[in-house]
Every structure is written in structure tokens, then in C-alpha cells.
Design a protein around this motif. Sequence first.
Motif: not given
Length: 380
Positions: A69-70, A40-41, A37, A73
Motif C-alpha cells: 500500500t505504501q 493508501t495515504g 494516493c 501511495h
Amino acid sequence: MRLIPRPGRPVVFTAPLHDARTATVIGRLLGPAVVVCFATGLLSHVLQHPPGLLVDRLPSRPYWGYRLTQGLHVASGIAAVPLLAAKLWAVYPRLFAWPPVRSARHALERISVAVLVAAALFELFTGLLNTFQWYPWPFAFVPVHHAVGWLLFGSLLLHVAVRWPEIRDHYTRRSPGTLALPAADGPDRRELLLGVGAAVTAVTLTTVGQSVTALGPLELFGPRSPAHGPQGLPVNRTAAAAGVTREALLDWRLTVTGPRPYTLTLDELRAMPQHEVTLPLACVEGWSKSARWTGVRVRDLLERAGGGPRAGARVVSLEAAGAYRVTEMGRHHAQDPLTLLALRINGEVLSLDHGHPARIIAPNRPGVLQTKWVGRLEVA
């Protein structure tokens, strides 16, 4: 859980599930979820707000990169919610440990735990509400969420460093007696972990469909369904919210500035060579969906204005105000043949809410940077 009162001393917790072994096993899942998390954030933040030196270095491929990736996330953040709840349940008796501080190392551990728990709760709570676009607080979400993310990651590293001897021991312990517990103590560790695993699986499968098309039928609790919206695509920011009206677009012209500036009417744009691409619109809230876009390549518009093969672009929207009214596009995105000034979506003229008369669509780019209601392009 059995409680044993002792005169003049805090309550002693004796239930075996409130132990370091249980906390460590849950931590094996919670730790990677937090790391994924955070990573990716951080990537999402860099793509949305690239430092000056990175603007021209951010890649435009793979075209589905930001969607992946989001999606990870948001999915890892949601999965971390039941994991964090289980972790806190397993360790909360330690908050009543006596004496509160036994040594400098113990004091450092207690401080790291306090910061870690506070930062984790803050990140998951605010991040979850962000997926619903609900901000019941006075501060700006993006910079504060980003800063506390670093605080969470740093406190996690500190906590692991301080507790490493115990973590190592419980990672390597294989004694059969650490799993089976007497019936009087309630569910044993295996049943607890199965329950936690079932909760993580349930919340993930019922929300991740907003970004994983194949799991769309299972999306029961996702804050946004990609299947719903005008022209088959959801809308985060409407024209009314942006202050853009049809009346204001009656005399619309695209202005392109550079060594050879020029303007184009909508009919002139439509007369230029049109290209069609299939690209996902991926938003920071975690939802994404692919669509067919038709329009003029941005690199062709920049070249006509005198921009060379390494030119980037500055995109200015007609919306009255907003954090992303003006966006920067590095050369990799501006020169990518998939990057369009789109005029149509799925074969239809863009609706006003989708950015009519023209909007940006580019690969591997956050939805907030896919600027709608474009009024000006500047060669950078």
C-alpha cells in the motif's frame, strides 16, 4: 496556440487542445491516481497513528500489506505529477474566462477548482520532498499533509459533482472529429496523450524500483535505493541522530513490565528460543526491502510477564527524543508469531544504526513503528 485579442476583453484562447475533451481524457487517469494516493495515504496514517478504538483491530496480515500500500501511495503520487501538469495545461485558459462569475453554480465551480488545484499542488510538492526527507517548512509534515489530503479529496468530489454533466458528455462522446486536429494547431490530442503517457511511465518505472524489487535495475531517480545501506538495508535514523551511543549500552538490560515484571540481559535474551522470519522493512518514504531477522517472539516475552493471549504491548526506545520513541502495538501484532524482538539481521548481530542490541520487527507495520534500541516492553 492562437491568441485573438478583443478590445476591452481578456485574451481568447483558440487552440483545440485547451478544451474540455482533452481535460476530461487526462482526468480519467489523474482522478484514479489521486483516489489511490488518498486511500493508501489514509491507510498509512491510520497504521502510524491509530485511533484508540482501532489499536487492537489493525491486522498483522498479510505481512507484506504495508509494503504494497505504501509503495502504491508513493508511486501513484509521483505518477500524478505529470498528469496534473498536463491537466493544468489543458484547462488554464479557463482561468481567464470572462466574466469571472456568471452564476451561483459557476461561483461554486470556481471556488472548488481553486481549492482543488491548491491542495493538489501542496500535496504532491510536500509528499515528493518527504520521500527525500527534506522539510523546508515550519509546520509538522504528517498532520498537515493528512489534513490537506482530506481537503483535496473533498474538493475533488465537489468538482466532479458540479461538472458532472460536462464530464458525462465528454466521457460518452465518440465523434472522430474530436481527435484529429489541423497541423497548424501543433501536436494533436493523440500525440499529446501519448506524450503524457510516456512521461507517467518514465517517472514511475525509474522510481518504483525502491519498493518493487524486480524493477530495481530501472531505479534511476528514486530517493532511496534499498540495495544500499549497512548490513544490506538502508537506515533512515542513525544512532547518532537518536542520541544512542555504545557507551550508553554497556549495562543494557531489557525491562518487561506487567503482572510479573522482569529484566533480561543481552546474553539471557540470546539464551531464549530464537526464531527466524523473513519480513520487509517498509518506510513511509516509499522504499522497502525484505531481510532475515532472528530474535525472540514478542508474545513469549509478554506471556512471561503475565500478559494473556490478547495482550498488546507498549514499546519504549532508548533514543533521547523523537515522535516515535514510544509506540503502541495492538494485540494482533503483539501476538503474531512473526513479530520479534530482533537481535540479528541476515545472520549478523544488529549494527548500532539498525537498533543494536534489540529492535522490533513485525508484519504489516510501518518502518517508523519498527522501534530500534528497545529498552522496555510493557504489557498492554
